[in-house]
Enzyme design. Structure first.
Site, PDB file in Angstrom:
ATOM      1  N   LYS A  13     -11.287  -4.841   2.048  1.00 32.26           N
ATOM      2  CA  LYS A  13     -10.980  -3.480   3.218  1.00 32.26           C
ATOM      3  C   LYS A  13     -11.471  -2.636   2.146  1.00 32.26           C
ATOM      4  O   LYS A  13     -11.775  -2.586   1.124  1.00 32.26           O
ATOM      5  CB  LYS A  13      -9.538  -3.514   2.628  1.00 32.26           C
ATOM      6  CG  LYS A  13      -8.975  -3.805   1.685  1.00 32.26           C
ATOM      7  CD  LYS A  13      -8.700  -2.432   0.419  1.00 32.26           C
ATOM      8  CE  LYS A  13      -8.353  -2.738  -0.534  1.00 32.26           C
ATOM      9  NZ  LYS A  13      -8.220  -1.797  -1.641  1.00 32.26           N
ATOM     10  N   ASP A 137      -1.200  -5.703  -1.655  1.00 28.14           N
ATOM     11  CA  ASP A 137      -2.381  -5.308  -0.538  1.00 28.14           C
ATOM     12  C   ASP A 137      -2.679  -6.772   0.678  1.00 28.14           C
ATOM     13  O   ASP A 137      -3.185  -6.304   1.847  1.00 28.14           O
ATOM     14  CB  ASP A 137      -3.827  -5.285  -1.091  1.00 28.14           C
ATOM     15  CG  ASP A 137      -4.311  -3.966  -1.701  1.00 28.14           C
ATOM     16  OD1 ASP A 137      -3.506  -3.024  -1.094  1.00 28.14           O
ATOM     17  OD2 ASP A 137      -5.281  -3.987  -2.220  1.00 28.14           O
TER      18      ASP A 137
HETATM   19  O1  C5P Z   1       0.454  -5.643  -6.458  1.00 33.13           O
HETATM   20  P1  C5P Z   1      -0.561  -6.333  -6.945  1.00 33.13           P
HETATM   21  O2  C5P Z   1      -0.050  -7.244  -8.179  1.00 33.13           O
HETATM   22  O3  C5P Z   1      -1.384  -6.065  -6.679  1.00 33.13           O
HETATM   23  O4  C5P Z   1      -0.321  -4.351  -8.223  1.00 33.13           O
HETATM   24  C1  C5P Z   1      -1.921  -4.606  -9.789  1.00 33.13           C
HETATM   25  C2  C5P Z   1      -0.590  -3.718 -10.272  1.00 33.13           C
HETATM   26  O5  C5P Z   1      -0.946  -2.430  -9.855  1.00 33.13           O
HETATM   27  C3  C5P Z   1       0.819  -4.001 -10.675  1.00 33.13           C
HETATM   28  O6  C5P Z   1       0.751  -4.905 -11.640  1.00 33.13           O
HETATM   29  C4  C5P Z   1       1.396  -2.535 -10.586  1.00 33.13           C
HETATM   30  O7  C5P Z   1       0.419  -1.779 -12.718  1.00 33.13           O
HETATM   31  C5  C5P Z   1       0.404  -1.442 -10.196  1.00 33.13           C
HETATM   32  N1  C5P Z   1       0.730  -0.540  -8.840  1.00 33.13           N
HETATM   33  C6  C5P Z   1       1.294  -0.065  -8.993  1.00 33.13           C
HETATM   34  N2  C5P Z   1       1.785   0.645  -7.998  1.00 33.13           N
HETATM   35  C7  C5P Z   1       1.425  -0.051  -6.216  1.00 33.13           C
HETATM   36  C8  C5P Z   1       0.889  -1.287  -6.496  1.00 33.13           C
HETATM   37  C9  C5P Z   1      -0.237  -1.319  -7.829  1.00 33.13           C
HETATM   38  O8  C5P Z   1       1.536   0.205  -9.786  1.00 33.13           O
HETATM   39  N3  C5P Z   1       2.358   0.613  -5.629  1.00 33.13           N
END
Ligand code: C5P
Length: 294
Positions: A13, A137
């Site tokens: 993406k 995502d």
């Molecule tokens: O959800 P995911 O594991 O992909 O997110 C990785 C990191 O990015 C999270 O641990 C967080 O620190 C940050 N994040 C965030 N807010 C979001 C998505 C991700 O702070 N909406």
């Protein structure tokens, strides 16, 4: 009965828009983002096994350390699966930690693929909830195409498909931590919050000329000053004659959008000596796609 093997194509993406609106009590950030699936794909080959989870990877190397997201996906599914397992062959083509959602797409493909392979009969809601547990995502990729995601990024509303376009992806050889980028982002005291609405409305015009002026990514203020190579690529893409260019997610990939393959290829040629890995791809209306093999 499930099928004996399932092949899953897992697209990358790009983010056409990304606004960080605030911090959430759960430690995540409130965002508003518009996502577009593109035709650079990883591939999963899933085969039924007697028990457990086995992963073999080909293509681009995946740095070790944390358990692979597919293993986490299996752990989420496994408590409900008795005496059956899965053997996975992952062919990695989407650059890792490049802001292109490769790992997230693989996870979405794994959930849908294993659901089919082992005939688990999970509902769409259940799969969406598992996807959200795996990463912000991941839910987008269950359907892909063009979508707007809000909240933590897991509240996904699919939009009418964007008009077809060609995309140059330029990924410099550096991995940018999403956690780091969020921690450095400046949070507005009173977020305006209209950027996503304006971009989504512009997409409805079906004219890239009216859409690209609304491209925006709040992570550019964090990443471009810190990583000169990314900033240089961004400037070079801008100057290469593409219709629009932007950082994807928290980077390190920057992309350029063009109406024809020739224009996208000529932009890729213009930045060929800047040390990034380059892909010329198309937008796609799909998300992860399954094919049963017998
Ligand atoms: O959800 P995911 O594991 O992909 O997110 C990785 C990191 O990015 C999270 O641990 C967080 O620190 C940050 N994040 C965030 N807010 C979001 C998505 C991700 O702070 N909406």
């Amino acid at each position: 009965m499930g099928s004996r093997a399932v092949r899953v194509r897992c697209p990358a993406k790009i983010n056409l828009g990304l606004w960080i609106l605030g911090r959430r009590p759960d430690g995540y950030h409130e965002i508003d983002t518009v996502l577009q699936a593109v035709s650079l794909e990883d591939e999963l080959l899933l085969e039924e096994a007697r028990e457990g989870f086995a992963l073999e990877t080909r293509g681009l190397p995946i740095p070790g350390g944390e358990p692979n997201i597919l293993e986490r996906a299996w752990t989420l599914l496994a408590p409900r699966i008795r005496s059956r397992g899965v053997r996975v062959r992952l062919t990695k083509r989407i650059p890792v930690a490049g802001g292109l959602g490769g790992g997230s797409s693989d996870a979405a493909g794994f959930l849908l693929g294993v659901n089919r392979l082992l005939a688990l009969d999970r509902s769409v809601e259940e799969l969406h909830s598992l996807a959200a547990q795996l990463g912000s995502d991941v839910p987008f990729f269950l359907k892909g195409g063009t979508a707007r995601a809000t909240g933590r990024g897991v509240e996904v509303r699919h939009l009418c498909p964007a008009p077809p376009a060609w995309i140059v992806l330029a990924t410099p050889p550096l991995a940018i931590s999403t956690t780091w980028a969020y921690a450095r982002a400046r949070i507005p005291l009173t977020p305006e919050g209209r950027g996503g609405t304006i971009l989504a409305a512009a997409l409805g015009s079906n004219e890239w000329n009216s859409i690209t002026p609304h491209f925006h990514n709040d992570f550019e203020d964090v990443v471009l000053p810190e990583f000169e190579m990314v900033a240089r690529l961004r400037r070079a893409l801008d100057a290469s004659g593409v219709l629009g260019s932007l950082l994807s997610g928290s980077g390190s990939t920057v992309f350029g959008l063009a109406l024809t393959r020739e224009e996208a290829q000529s932009a890729a040629n213009a930045i060929a000596d800047l040390g990034a890995s380059l892909h010329v791809v198309r937008t796609t209306e799909r998300g992860v796609a399954l094919a049963e093999l017998t």
